[in-house]
Design an enzyme around this catalytic site. Structure first.
Site, mmCIF file in Angstrom:
data_model
loop_
_atom_site.group_PDB
_atom_site.id
_atom_site.type_symbol
_atom_site.label_atom_id
_atom_site.label_comp_id
_atom_site.label_asym_id
_atom_site.label_seq_id
_atom_site.Cartn_x
_atom_site.Cartn_y
_atom_site.Cartn_z
ATOM 1 N N TYR A 142 0.817 -1.211 0.000
ATOM 2 C CA TYR A 142 0.000 0.000 0.000
ATOM 3 C C TYR A 142 0.856 1.268 0.000
ATOM 4 C CZ TYR A 142 -3.972 -3.017 1.185
ATOM 5 O OH TYR A 142 -4.946 -3.990 1.177
ATOM 6 N N LYS A 191 3.743 -15.411 2.369
ATOM 7 C CA LYS A 191 3.652 -16.171 1.120
ATOM 8 C C LYS A 191 5.076 -16.472 0.674
ATOM 9 C CE LYS A 191 1.088 -17.990 -2.164
ATOM 10 N NZ LYS A 191 0.323 -19.223 -1.907
ATOM 11 N N ASP A 224 -2.842 -18.264 2.085
ATOM 12 C CA ASP A 224 -3.993 -18.983 1.563
ATOM 13 C C ASP A 224 -4.479 -20.035 2.555
ATOM 14 O OD1 ASP A 224 -1.521 -20.077 1.039
ATOM 15 O OD2 ASP A 224 -1.999 -20.784 -0.971
ATOM 16 N N ASP A 248 -5.176 -6.764 6.041
ATOM 17 C CA ASP A 248 -6.374 -6.071 5.585
ATOM 18 C C ASP A 248 -7.448 -7.081 5.198
ATOM 19 O OD1 ASP A 248 -8.143 -4.154 4.719
ATOM 20 O OD2 ASP A 248 -7.023 -3.621 2.919
ATOM 21 N N ASP A 252 -10.872 -8.764 7.979
ATOM 22 C CA ASP A 252 -12.282 -8.681 7.608
ATOM 23 C C ASP A 252 -12.923 -10.067 7.564
ATOM 24 O OD1 ASP A 252 -12.233 -5.971 7.472
ATOM 25 O OD2 ASP A 252 -12.217 -5.827 5.295
#
Length: 357
Positions: A142, A191, A224, A248, A252
Site C-alpha cells: 500500500y 507467502k 492462503d 487487511d 475482515d
C-alpha cells in the site's frame, strides 16, 4: 494507580458508546483501586464544525501527553460533501500518524453465548473463538512504489511490496508482547513460497522472536492456508502476525466469523505503551441519540487498553468476564437481539456490565 486517558468521542454514536466504556472503566477502577482521569477532545466532523479542521492541534497535544486514547467513531452524512483533504476521516489518519502508530490489532472474538450468530457451523464455534490479527499498518504494497504505462499488451500498472528488517522487527515486537499476555504463541502469515518480501519477513520474524522473546513460539502459515483455517478451525490461530495487505483481507474475514461488528474492538500501537483504542464499527448517524447503539465493542476496546497499554491483565479479564456474564444471562441490544432474549438500551447494557465488575 492513576491513568490519564484522552477520550475522542467523535461523531454519531461516538459519545454514547464512549460514555458506556467510561462507566465500565470507572467501575473497574473502583474495584481495583485505580483512578482513570478522562479528558475529552474533538476529532472528526464535530471538530470541523467547531474548529474548521478534523484534527485540531489541541487534540494532538492531548493525545501525545496522556497514557492512552479511547476513540468513539468519526464521520457521517453531514460531511460527505466536503473536500477529501478535510473530511472527518482525515482526523483519524492524522492522529494515527501523529502518535506514530504502525500496527493495527483487531481481535475477532465470538462469545460462546452468541455462537448461533456466526455463519460457521455451530460445532466449530460453540465454545467461542478469539483471533487477534496484528497487522502492519504503514508499510508493504500500500505504501510501495507504483506506476502505470503502455506497452505491447496495452495499458499496464504495477505496485511494489517492500519491507525492511526494521519494519518487520517492530511489528513482530507488538505481536510477541500481545502473545506474552495470552498463550505465548504467534502465527506469522506470509507467502514465502512465492514472494521474496515474504521470505525476508519469515527470516526476520523468527530471528527477532528467538533473540528477544525466547518463550514465544512462532509458527509459519501461508496466507492462503490462513484464509482457509479461519473458516475451518478458527480456534487454532490465536495471535496472528501479518503484513499490511494480508492483514487487511484476513481481519475482515475473521470479523465475519463473529457475526456482528457491534461486538468487535481494535487498537493501534507504536513503539511505546500509548495506543489508540476504538470499536471497528462506524459512527452510525442514523441511530445516534436513540440509545440503541451497542457499547460492547467500545467496552472491550477499553479492556484492551487496560491489558495492552497498562498491563492490567486482571482488570481486563474482569471486564471480559462481566461482558460474558451479561450475555450469558440473555441481555441483548438491538443489533444482537434474538428470540427469547431480553432487549435493553445501549446505556443500560453498559450499566449491566459495570454492575457485574
Amino acid at each position: 494507580m492513576n491513568y490519564n486517558i484522552t477520550v475522542l468521542d467523535g461523531d454519531g454514536i461516538g459519545p454514547e458508546i464512549c460514555a458506556g466504556a467510561i462507566k465500565v472503566l470507572n467501575a473497574t477502577g473502583a474495584k481495583y483501586g485505580h483512578t482513570f482521569n478522562f479528558t475529552h477532545k474533538l476529532i472528526g466532523g464535530c471538530a470541523i464544525d467547531k474548529c474548521g479542521v478534523p484534527l485540531p492541534e489541541e487534540t494532538v497535544t492531548a493525545c501525545l501527553s496522556c497514557d492512552s486514547v479511547l476513540l468513539g467513531a468519526v464521520g457521517g452524512y453531514k460531511w460527505d460533501s466536503l473536500p477529501v483533504d478535510i473530511r472527518p476521516e482525515k482526523g483519524l489518519l492524522g492522529i494515527r500518524k501523529a502518535m506514530g502508530l504502525y500496527s493495527n490489532i483487531r481481535p475477532a472474538k465470538l462469545w460462546a453465548s452468541l455462537a448461533h450468530a456466526s455463519p460457521l457451523k455451530y460445532e466449530l464455534v460453540k465454545d467461542g473463538v478469539e483471533i487477534i490479527i496484528v497487522r502492519e499498518l504503514t508499510g508493504g504494497i500500500y505504501f510501495g512504489e507504483r506506476g502505470k504505462g503502455t506497452g505491447d499488451g496495452g495499458e499496464y500498472a504495477w505496485d511494489t511490496e517492500k519491507y525492511s528488517v526494521a519494519e518487520i522487527e517492530r511489528i513482530t515486537r507488538i505481536a510477541c508482547e500481545l502473545a506474552s499476555k495470552r498463550d505465548k504463541k504467534v502465527v506469522s502469515i506470509d507467502k514465502a513460497n512465492v514472494l521474496e518480501s515474504s521470505r525476508l519477513w519469515r527470516r526476520t520474524v523468527h530471528a527477532y522472536a528467538e533473540k528477544n522473546y525466547p518463550d514465544i513460539t512462532v509458527e509459519d502459515m501461508l496466507v492462503d492456508n490462513a484464509a482457509m483455517q479461519i473458516v475451518k478451525n478458527p480456534s487454532a490461530l490465536g495471535v496472528v502476525l501479518t503484513s499490511n495487505i494480508f492483514g487487511d483481507i484476513l481481519s475482515d474475514e475473521a470479523a465475519q466469523v463473529t457475526g456482528s461488528i457491534g461486538m468487535l474492538a481494535s487498537s493501534s500501537l507504536g513503539d511505546g505503551t500509548r495506543g489508540l483504542y476504538e470499536p471497528i464499527h462506524g459512527s452510525a448517524p442514523d441511530i445516534a441519540g436513540k440509545d440503541i447503539a451497542n457499547p460492547i465493542a467500545t467496552v472491550l476496546a477499553a479492556a484492551m487498553m487496560l491489558r495492552d497499554s497498562f498491563s492490567l491483565t486482571d482488570e481486563c479479564a474482569a471486564i471480559e468476564r462481566a461482558v460474558e456474564s451479561v450475555l450469558n444471562d440473555g441481555w441483548r441490544t438491538a443489533d444482537i437481539m434474538e428470540e427469547g432474549a431480553k432487549r435493553v438500551t445501549g446505556s443500560r447494557m453498559a450499566e449491566l456490565i459495570a454492575e457485574r465488575i
